[in-house]
Design a protein around this motif. Structure first.
Motif: not given
Length: 317
Positions: A63-79
């Motif tokens: 999978p190649i994922l795309h999202a805003l960097a801040t939400f990708l790395t912060l909101r989804a960090f635990e995942f």
């Protein structure tokens, strides 16, 4: 070729590739019609995006994922840490508008701790291309690697003809004996300007593009430290956890010391505005970088000539 062309070409040649997004289609808007069920938009649900990607990776997909960097790395960090990191799954994270590239946005949308977060996950690789040409040269190797990866997406036009990419290797643009500038990502274009301005003052100035931040090119860092002169780390990231921290860790591990000037964001988010205004206010234009280095050396920066105008960002969120 642009980013969308490369990912389309790669996905059509490899059925394992699945392109995913959390409603961030700016760079991949034409791919749904091409990839059909291999294009998945989960909506504004970054945690779900990571969980679904991990499940697909367990079934042999890449999978190649795309999202805003801040939400990708912060909101989804635990995942990312738990679903991708612990399993060492080949999920590729594409962080859109990282650092100063999120120029029109306030602190909630500024990814300036992303390098620190992502490199702290065991097995995660971290990359920050200098511009679109650099990125397109890097991505095939990153996508082909079995490791999870985080990429600071950068579609800025190239101002320099880059050397071929090699995983874990820095790009040595120039060697210098007085000053060596170490940088990554979109600020590379401004360090090119800074180097030229400093050379006009009669200084010998090196420049290294650390496009692979993890794995890092320890040999390149140790070589410039042993050569002497001032080392300057330049990054659109908090001073904690980014390139300055990486350099410090490498030097301490090898029981070396060096004169180091970190140019980064210290304990604060940056003031929003157009990119040119952000770089001017925060002191990261080529002119400001050269002046700050000169003043650190105990000399006046008044004689530093102005650099070229900053090209404004193409994308904004």
């Amino acid at each position: 070729m642009i980013y969308e062309d490369l990912i389309k070409e790669t996905a059509l040649a490899d059925e394992r590739i699945v392109v995913m997004t959390a409603e961030n289609r700016a760079l991949i808007r034409n791919l749904p019609a091409v990839l059909g069920p291999r294009f998945i938009d989960t909506g504004i649900t970054e945690q779900t995006l990571i969980g679904a990607a991990a499940g697909l990776a367990l079934r042999g997909r890449v999978p190649i994922l795309h999202a805003l960097a801040t939400f990708l790395t912060l909101r989804a960090f635990e995942f990312i840490r738990t679903d991708v990191g612990i399993g060492q799954l080949p999920v590729k994270l594409s962080g859109f508008v990282p650092g100063f590239l999120s120029d029109g946005n306030g602190p909630t949308h500024q990814a300036i701790e992303d390098v620190s977060l992502m490199r702290g996950i065991p097995g995660m690789t971290v990359f920050a291309p200098a511009d679109e040409q650099d990125m397109l040269a890097m991505l095939p190797a990153i996508w082909a690697s079995p490791s999870p990866a985080y990429v600071r997406i950068n579609t800025r036009p190239a101002t320099y003809e880059h050397a071929p990419f090699e995983m874990g290797k820095a790009e040595i643009v120039a060697e210098g004996t007085d000053i060596t500038i170490l940088t990554y990502g979109m600020l590379f274009e401004q360090t090119l300007v800074a180097r030229e301005l400093l050379m006009q003052q009669g200084r010998s100035v090196g420049l290294i593009n650390l496009r692979s931040l993890k794995p890092i090119d320890e040999a390149a860092l140790l070589a410039v430290a042993r050569r002497g002169g001032l080392l300057v780390t330049v990054e659109d990231h908090f001073v904690t956890g980014g390139l300055f921290s990486i350099l410090a860790e490498v030097l301490l591990r090898h029981q070396l010391t060096a004169r180091v000037l970190p140019l980064a964001l210290e304990e604060r988010w940056y003031r929003p505005g157009r990119l040119s205004a952000v770089l001017e206010y925060e002191g990261f234009t080529g002119h400001h970088i050269a002046r700050r280095i000169t003043e650190h050396l105990g000399e006046s920066g008044a004689a530093i000539a102005p650099g070229p105008a900053v090209l404004e960002n193409q994308f904004a969120e």
